[in-house]
Scaffold this active site. Structure first.
Site, mmCIF file in Angstrom:
data_model
loop_
_atom_site.group_PDB
_atom_site.id
_atom_site.type_symbol
_atom_site.label_atom_id
_atom_site.label_comp_id
_atom_site.label_asym_id
_atom_site.label_seq_id
_atom_site.Cartn_x
_atom_site.Cartn_y
_atom_site.Cartn_z
ATOM 1 N N ILE A 160 0.828 -1.211 0.000
ATOM 2 C CA ILE A 160 0.000 0.000 0.000
ATOM 3 C C ILE A 160 0.862 1.260 0.000
ATOM 4 O O ILE A 160 0.529 2.253 -0.655
ATOM 5 C CB ILE A 160 -0.953 0.002 1.210
ATOM 6 N N CYS A 161 1.969 1.232 0.716
ATOM 7 C CA CYS A 161 2.809 2.432 0.877
ATOM 8 C C CYS A 161 3.213 3.083 -0.449
ATOM 9 O O CYS A 161 3.095 4.301 -0.591
ATOM 10 C CB CYS A 161 4.030 2.100 1.725
ATOM 11 N N PRO A 162 3.688 2.325 -1.459
ATOM 12 C CA PRO A 162 4.036 2.999 -2.714
ATOM 13 C C PRO A 162 2.839 3.609 -3.430
ATOM 14 O O PRO A 162 2.982 4.645 -4.093
ATOM 15 C CB PRO A 162 4.687 1.888 -3.549
ATOM 16 N N LEU B 92 2.489 7.033 -1.707
ATOM 17 C CA LEU B 92 3.565 7.996 -1.921
ATOM 18 C C LEU B 92 3.689 8.419 -3.377
ATOM 19 O O LEU B 92 4.046 9.568 -3.661
ATOM 20 C CB LEU B 92 4.891 7.432 -1.400
#
Length: 242
Positions: free
Chosen positions: A79-81, A84
Protein backbone atom coordinates in the site's frame (compact mmCIF):
# COMPACT_ATOMS: atom_id res chain seq x y z
CA UNK A 1 -0.22 -24.43 40.13
CA UNK A 2 -2.11 -21.37 41.26
CA UNK A 3 1.11 -19.70 42.36
CA UNK A 4 2.83 -20.43 39.05
CA UNK A 5 -0.16 -19.13 37.10
CA UNK A 6 -0.20 -15.96 39.16
CA UNK A 7 3.53 -15.49 38.52
CA UNK A 8 3.07 -15.83 34.76
CA UNK A 9 0.13 -13.41 34.72
CA UNK A 10 2.01 -10.90 36.88
CA UNK A 11 5.05 -11.05 34.62
CA UNK A 12 2.82 -10.51 31.59
CA UNK A 13 1.16 -7.48 33.18
CA UNK A 14 4.54 -6.00 34.10
CA UNK A 15 5.81 -6.59 30.54
CA UNK A 16 2.76 -4.92 29.01
CA UNK A 17 3.04 -2.01 31.44
CA UNK A 18 6.67 -1.45 30.51
CA UNK A 19 5.83 -1.58 26.81
CA UNK A 20 3.01 0.90 27.26
CA UNK A 21 5.20 3.27 29.27
CA UNK A 22 7.62 3.61 26.32
CA UNK A 23 4.89 5.01 24.08
CA UNK A 24 3.64 8.56 24.47
CA UNK A 25 0.03 9.66 24.06
CA UNK A 26 -1.36 10.15 20.56
CA UNK A 27 -1.26 13.92 19.85
CA UNK A 28 -4.81 15.22 19.70
CA UNK A 29 -5.89 18.48 17.99
CA UNK A 30 -4.75 21.48 19.98
CA UNK A 31 -1.68 19.78 21.45
CA UNK A 32 1.84 20.61 20.38
CA UNK A 33 3.41 18.17 17.95
CA UNK A 34 6.35 16.26 19.48
CA UNK A 35 9.60 17.68 18.12
CA UNK A 36 12.30 15.41 16.77
CA UNK A 37 15.70 15.29 15.13
CA UNK A 38 16.59 12.42 12.81
CA UNK A 39 18.37 11.47 9.63
CA UNK A 40 16.35 12.29 6.53
CA UNK A 41 16.49 12.48 2.77
CA UNK A 42 15.56 15.85 1.26
CA UNK A 43 14.92 16.54 -2.42
CA UNK A 44 17.93 17.69 -4.41
CA UNK A 45 17.73 18.80 -8.02
CA UNK A 46 19.62 16.47 -10.34
CA UNK A 47 20.01 13.80 -7.65
CA UNK A 48 17.21 11.19 -7.72
CA UNK A 49 18.47 9.62 -4.49
CA UNK A 50 18.04 12.92 -2.70
CA UNK A 51 20.39 14.59 -0.25
CA UNK A 52 21.13 12.84 3.03
CA UNK A 53 20.75 15.10 6.10
CA UNK A 54 22.03 13.45 9.26
CA UNK A 55 20.33 15.88 11.66
CA UNK A 56 17.06 17.01 10.17
CA UNK A 57 15.04 18.86 12.81
CA UNK A 58 11.31 19.46 12.47
CA UNK A 59 11.60 22.50 14.74
CA UNK A 60 13.31 24.34 11.87
CA UNK A 61 9.97 24.27 10.03
CA UNK A 62 7.86 25.62 12.89
CA UNK A 63 6.95 29.25 12.35
CA UNK A 64 7.81 29.04 8.66
CA UNK A 65 5.32 26.61 7.18
CA UNK A 66 2.51 24.21 7.92
CA UNK A 67 3.60 20.60 8.18
CA UNK A 68 1.90 17.49 6.87
CA UNK A 69 3.46 14.44 8.54
CA UNK A 70 2.56 10.98 7.27
CA UNK A 71 3.86 7.84 8.95
CA UNK A 72 3.80 4.51 7.12
CA UNK A 73 4.96 0.96 7.88
CA UNK A 74 7.76 0.14 5.47
CA UNK A 75 9.45 0.91 2.18
CA UNK A 76 9.15 -1.43 -0.79
CA UNK A 77 5.89 -2.98 0.41
CA UNK A 78 2.40 -2.79 -1.04
CA UNK A 79 0.00 0.00 0.00
CA UNK A 80 2.81 2.43 0.88
CA UNK A 81 4.04 3.00 -2.71
CA UNK A 82 0.49 3.61 -3.94
CA UNK A 83 0.16 6.41 -1.37
CA UNK A 84 3.56 8.00 -1.92
CA UNK A 85 3.42 7.90 -5.71
CA UNK A 86 -0.01 9.59 -5.60
CA UNK A 87 1.32 12.11 -3.08
CA UNK A 88 4.31 12.85 -5.31
CA UNK A 89 2.00 13.74 -8.18
CA UNK A 90 0.15 16.33 -6.07
CA UNK A 91 3.03 17.61 -3.97
CA UNK A 92 2.99 20.99 -5.71
CA UNK A 93 -0.61 21.55 -4.59
CA UNK A 94 0.39 21.03 -0.94
CA UNK A 95 3.35 23.37 -1.34
CA UNK A 96 1.00 26.00 -2.77
CA UNK A 97 -1.01 25.78 0.46
CA UNK A 98 2.13 26.48 2.48
CA UNK A 99 2.78 22.91 3.64
CA UNK A 100 6.09 21.10 3.97
CA UNK A 101 5.39 17.40 3.54
CA UNK A 102 7.25 14.80 5.61
CA UNK A 103 6.87 11.04 5.24
CA UNK A 104 8.31 8.81 7.93
CA UNK A 105 9.01 5.13 8.47
CA UNK A 106 11.48 3.05 10.49
CA UNK A 107 13.58 2.31 7.38
CA UNK A 108 17.14 3.58 7.13
CA UNK A 109 17.65 6.82 5.22
CA UNK A 110 21.05 6.16 3.69
CA UNK A 111 21.82 3.98 0.67
CA UNK A 112 25.08 3.03 2.37
CA UNK A 113 23.18 1.43 5.27
CA UNK A 114 20.60 -0.38 3.14
CA UNK A 115 21.15 -0.62 -0.61
CA UNK A 116 17.78 -2.30 -1.23
CA UNK A 117 15.08 -0.66 0.88
CA UNK A 118 16.43 2.56 2.42
CA UNK A 119 14.77 5.87 1.59
CA UNK A 120 17.49 6.66 -0.93
CA UNK A 121 17.32 3.20 -2.48
CA UNK A 122 13.55 3.40 -2.83
CA UNK A 123 13.77 6.80 -4.49
CA UNK A 124 16.21 5.41 -7.04
CA UNK A 125 13.80 2.68 -8.14
CA UNK A 126 11.43 3.57 -10.98
CA UNK A 127 7.80 4.30 -10.15
CA UNK A 128 6.69 3.06 -13.59
CA UNK A 129 4.58 -0.12 -13.38
CA UNK A 130 6.26 -1.57 -16.47
CA UNK A 131 9.78 -1.10 -15.08
CA UNK A 132 11.55 -4.01 -13.41
CA UNK A 133 10.30 -7.51 -12.74
CA UNK A 134 6.63 -7.96 -11.87
CA UNK A 135 7.66 -9.77 -8.68
CA UNK A 136 10.03 -7.03 -7.44
CA UNK A 137 9.13 -3.89 -5.47
CA UNK A 138 8.10 -0.80 -7.39
CA UNK A 139 9.97 2.39 -6.53
CA UNK A 140 8.70 5.88 -5.83
CA UNK A 141 11.21 7.69 -8.02
CA UNK A 142 12.52 11.20 -7.46
CA UNK A 143 9.99 12.80 -5.09
CA UNK A 144 9.73 16.36 -3.82
CA UNK A 145 8.92 15.50 -0.21
CA UNK A 146 11.17 14.89 2.79
CA UNK A 147 11.67 11.27 3.90
CA UNK A 148 12.47 10.89 7.60
CA UNK A 149 14.13 7.80 9.06
CA UNK A 150 13.08 6.61 12.50
CA UNK A 151 15.30 3.54 12.70
CA UNK A 152 15.39 3.63 16.50
CA UNK A 153 11.56 4.02 16.72
CA UNK A 154 11.80 7.03 19.03
CA UNK A 155 9.61 9.27 16.88
CA UNK A 156 6.75 6.83 16.32
CA UNK A 157 6.76 6.11 20.05
CA UNK A 158 6.64 9.83 20.88
CA UNK A 159 3.64 10.16 18.54
CA UNK A 160 1.99 7.03 19.95
CA UNK A 161 1.86 5.25 16.58
CA UNK A 162 4.14 2.24 16.99
CA UNK A 163 2.20 -0.89 16.06
CA UNK A 164 2.44 -4.28 17.75
CA UNK A 165 4.85 -5.41 15.02
CA UNK A 166 7.19 -2.51 15.83
CA UNK A 167 6.40 -0.71 12.58
CA UNK A 168 4.72 2.66 12.23
CA UNK A 169 0.96 2.72 11.94
CA UNK A 170 -0.56 4.58 9.00
CA UNK A 171 -1.05 7.94 10.72
CA UNK A 172 -1.47 11.52 9.49
CA UNK A 173 -0.80 14.78 11.33
CA UNK A 174 -1.62 18.28 10.09
CA UNK A 175 0.53 20.73 12.07
CA UNK A 176 0.04 24.50 11.96
CA UNK A 177 2.75 27.16 11.85
CA UNK A 178 2.76 27.42 15.65
CA UNK A 179 3.61 23.73 15.93
CA UNK A 180 0.16 22.62 17.10
CA UNK A 181 -1.55 19.54 15.75
CA UNK A 182 -4.86 20.52 14.12
CA UNK A 183 -5.84 17.18 12.61
CA UNK A 184 -4.60 13.77 13.77
CA UNK A 185 -5.70 10.46 12.31
CA UNK A 186 -4.56 6.86 12.51
CA UNK A 187 -5.86 3.81 10.71
CA UNK A 188 -5.11 0.14 10.24
CA UNK A 189 -2.21 -0.51 7.88
CA UNK A 190 -4.27 -2.50 5.39
CA UNK A 191 -6.25 0.62 4.38
CA UNK A 192 -4.55 3.31 2.31
CA UNK A 193 -5.10 7.04 2.55
CA UNK A 194 -6.70 9.07 -0.23
CA UNK A 195 -4.42 11.90 -1.34
CA UNK A 196 -7.31 13.99 -2.69
CA UNK A 197 -8.94 13.84 0.74
CA UNK A 198 -5.65 14.79 2.40
CA UNK A 199 -5.49 17.81 0.12
CA UNK A 200 -9.10 18.75 0.92
CA UNK A 201 -8.33 18.71 4.65
CA UNK A 202 -5.08 20.62 4.16
CA UNK A 203 -6.99 23.30 2.25
CA UNK A 204 -9.80 23.36 4.82
CA UNK A 205 -7.32 23.92 7.64
CA UNK A 206 -5.76 26.82 5.76
CA UNK A 207 -9.23 28.24 5.06
CA UNK A 208 -10.41 28.27 8.69
CA UNK A 209 -7.06 29.65 9.86
CA UNK A 210 -7.24 32.54 7.42
CA UNK A 211 -10.98 33.23 7.75
CA UNK A 212 -11.70 33.76 11.43
CA UNK A 213 -15.20 32.71 12.42
CA UNK A 214 -15.79 30.59 9.34
CA UNK A 215 -16.30 26.83 9.28
CA UNK A 216 -15.62 24.12 6.71
CA UNK A 217 -18.75 21.95 6.79
CA UNK A 218 -19.35 18.46 5.44
CA UNK A 219 -18.45 18.29 1.79
CA UNK A 220 -16.47 21.54 1.84
CA UNK A 221 -14.17 21.82 -1.16
CA UNK A 222 -11.33 24.26 -1.89
CA UNK A 223 -12.87 27.47 -3.20
CA UNK A 224 -16.15 27.07 -1.29
CA UNK A 225 -17.39 29.98 0.80
CA UNK A 226 -17.62 28.05 4.05
CA UNK A 227 -20.26 28.34 6.76
CA UNK A 228 -20.87 30.82 9.56
CA UNK A 229 -21.47 30.05 13.23
CA UNK A 230 -25.26 30.28 13.01
CA UNK A 231 -28.29 27.99 12.82
CA UNK A 232 -29.35 29.84 9.69
CA UNK A 233 -26.10 28.83 8.02
CA UNK A 234 -26.65 25.22 9.05
CA UNK A 235 -30.09 25.25 7.42
CA UNK A 236 -28.64 26.71 4.22
CA UNK A 237 -25.91 24.08 4.18
CA UNK A 238 -28.33 21.18 4.71
CA UNK A 239 -30.62 22.57 2.00
CA UNK A 240 -27.68 22.71 -0.41
CA UNK A 241 -26.84 19.08 0.39
CA UNK A 242 -30.38 17.86 -0.36
Amino acid sequence: MKIRAFTVISATVVSLSLAASSVEAFPIPGSYAPLFEASAVVPQQGNPAGKLVEKFNISNLIGKSRVLLLTYPKNCTFICPTELIALKKRIGDFHDLGYEVLVLSTDEASLSKDKDASHQAWRMKSDKPAAGNKNTPIGIGDADFIMVSDADHKIIRSYGVEGEDGLALRATFFIDKQGKVQISEVQMNSIGRDVDELYRKAAALKFVEENEGMLAPQGWQPGDAGMEHSHESVRKQVKKQN
